[in-house]
Scaffold this motif. Structure first.
Motif, PDB file in Angstrom:
ATOM      1  N   ALA A  59       0.873  -1.021   0.114  1.00 34.61           N
ATOM      2  CA  ALA A  59       0.108  -0.082  -0.063  1.00 34.61           C
ATOM      3  C   ALA A  59       0.932   1.285   0.069  1.00 34.61           C
ATOM      4  CB  ALA A  59      -0.790  -0.134   1.188  1.00 34.61           C
ATOM      5  N   CYS A  60       0.395   2.329  -0.834  1.00 37.49           N
ATOM      6  CA  CYS A  60       1.146   3.502  -0.780  1.00 37.49           C
ATOM      7  C   CYS A  60       1.003   4.135   0.614  1.00 37.49           C
ATOM      8  CB  CYS A  60       0.569   4.233  -2.135  1.00 37.49           C
ATOM      9  SG  CYS A  60       1.274   6.058  -2.122  1.00 37.49           S
ATOM     10  N   ALA A  61       1.934   4.805   1.063  1.00 34.79           N
ATOM     11  CA  ALA A  61       1.889   5.530   2.380  1.00 34.79           C
ATOM     12  C   ALA A  61       1.384   6.851   2.031  1.00 34.79           C
ATOM     13  CB  ALA A  61       3.259   5.681   2.726  1.00 34.79           C
ATOM     14  N   HIS A  62       1.155   7.305   0.928  1.00 33.67           N
ATOM     15  CA  HIS A  62       0.562   8.431   0.808  1.00 33.67           C
ATOM     16  C   HIS A  62      -0.854   8.469   0.485  1.00 33.67           C
ATOM     17  CE1 HIS A  62       0.292  13.069  -0.424  1.00 33.67           C
ATOM     18  NE2 HIS A  62      -0.225  12.759  -1.108  1.00 33.67           N
ATOM     19  N   CYS A  63      -1.369   7.735  -0.549  1.00 34.86           N
ATOM     20  CA  CYS A  63      -2.749   7.639  -0.926  1.00 34.86           C
ATOM     21  C   CYS A  63      -3.451   6.217  -0.545  1.00 34.86           C
ATOM     22  CB  CYS A  63      -2.954   7.920  -2.358  1.00 34.86           C
ATOM     23  SG  CYS A  63      -1.918   6.476  -3.421  1.00 34.86           S
ATOM     24  N   GLY A  64      -2.652   5.354   0.116  1.00 29.66           N
ATOM     25  CA  GLY A  64      -3.060   4.118   0.616  1.00 29.66           C
ATOM     26  C   GLY A  64      -3.616   3.081  -0.549  1.00 29.66           C
ATOM     27  N   PHE A  81       5.666   3.993  -1.617  1.00 29.57           N
ATOM     28  CA  PHE A  81       5.023   4.821  -2.290  1.00 29.57           C
ATOM     29  C   PHE A  81       4.831   4.041  -3.713  1.00 29.57           C
ATOM     30  CE2 PHE A  81       7.405   7.399   0.669  1.00 29.57           C
ATOM     31  CZ  PHE A  81       6.503   7.896   1.212  1.00 29.57           C
ATOM     32  N   CYS A  82       3.623   4.759  -4.300  1.00 28.46           N
ATOM     33  CA  CYS A  82       3.009   4.122  -5.427  1.00 28.46           C
ATOM     34  C   CYS A  82       3.529   4.937  -6.619  1.00 28.46           C
ATOM     35  CB  CYS A  82       1.393   4.190  -5.754  1.00 28.46           C
ATOM     36  SG  CYS A  82       1.033   6.038  -5.771  1.00 28.46           S
ATOM     37  N   SER A  83       4.220   5.852  -6.424  1.00 27.63           N
ATOM     38  CA  SER A  83       4.826   6.809  -7.660  1.00 27.63           C
ATOM     39  C   SER A  83       5.755   7.914  -6.919  1.00 27.63           C
ATOM     40  CB  SER A  83       3.693   7.678  -8.231  1.00 27.63           C
ATOM     41  OG  SER A  83       3.116   8.599  -7.298  1.00 27.63           O
ATOM     42  N   GLU A  85       5.754  10.832  -7.426  1.00 29.14           N
ATOM     43  CA  GLU A  85       4.916  12.168  -7.117  1.00 29.14           C
ATOM     44  C   GLU A  85       4.652  11.880  -5.668  1.00 29.14           C
ATOM     45  OE1 GLU A  85       4.824  14.790  -8.764  1.00 29.14           O
ATOM     46  OE2 GLU A  85       3.110  15.697  -7.828  1.00 29.14           O
ATOM     47  N   HIS A  86       4.099  10.716  -5.277  1.00 29.51           N
ATOM     48  CA  HIS A  86       3.554  10.513  -3.940  1.00 29.51           C
ATOM     49  C   HIS A  86       4.630  10.555  -2.794  1.00 29.51           C
ATOM     50  CE1 HIS A  86      -0.785   9.288  -4.967  1.00 29.51           C
ATOM     51  NE2 HIS A  86      -0.544  10.493  -5.197  1.00 29.51           N
ATOM     52  N   ARG A  87       5.903  10.108  -3.290  1.00 35.15           N
ATOM     53  CA  ARG A  87       6.942  10.077  -2.322  1.00 35.15           C
ATOM     54  C   ARG A  87       7.340  11.484  -2.059  1.00 35.15           C
ATOM     55  NH1 ARG A  87      12.387   6.939  -4.633  1.00 35.15           N
ATOM     56  NH2 ARG A  87      11.959   8.636  -6.216  1.00 35.15           N
TER      57      ARG A  87
HETATM   58 ZN   LIG Z   1       0.151   6.753  -4.036  1.00 39.49          ZN
END
Ligand SMILES: [Zn+2]
Length: 92
Positions: A59-64, A81-83, A85-87
């Motif tokens: 799971a992405c820590a930013h958007c889940g 993170f998924c991307s 950008e989210h990192r």
């Molecule tokens: Zn994300």
């Protein structure tokens, strides 16, 4: 019950791919410059005995959002993170 899990995983991948397409406009493929642990074509020999195509999801820590672990980006503390950008958004 297994089918439901499979559908959820497939949907998550589809959503993730759509997000990836959107992110391509900005900074594309930042992961090549960060870490470099994932080789483009090196995953073939290890998964020979496993018949299931489903890999571990994280799971992405930013958007889940959940996505395959092989696509994950991590920061210095190991947060996933998924991307890129989210990192970046998460660290700022
Ligand atoms: Zn994300």
């Amino acid at each position: 019950m297994k089918l439901i899990i499979l559908i959820v995983v497939v949907l998550a991948v589809i959503v993730w791919l759509q997000r990836l397409k959107k992110n391509l406009g900005g900074n594309r493929f930042d992961r090549s410059a960060s870490g470099g642990s994932a080789s483009p074509n090196g995953a073939e020999s290890t998964a020979a005995s496993n018949s299931s195509p489903v890999e571990a999801m994280v799971a992405c820590a930013h958007c889940g959002m959940h996505f395959p672990a092989s696509e994950a980006l991590t920061d210095a503390s190991g947060t996933v993170f998924c991307s890129a950008e989210h990192r970046r958004l998460h660290s700022s």
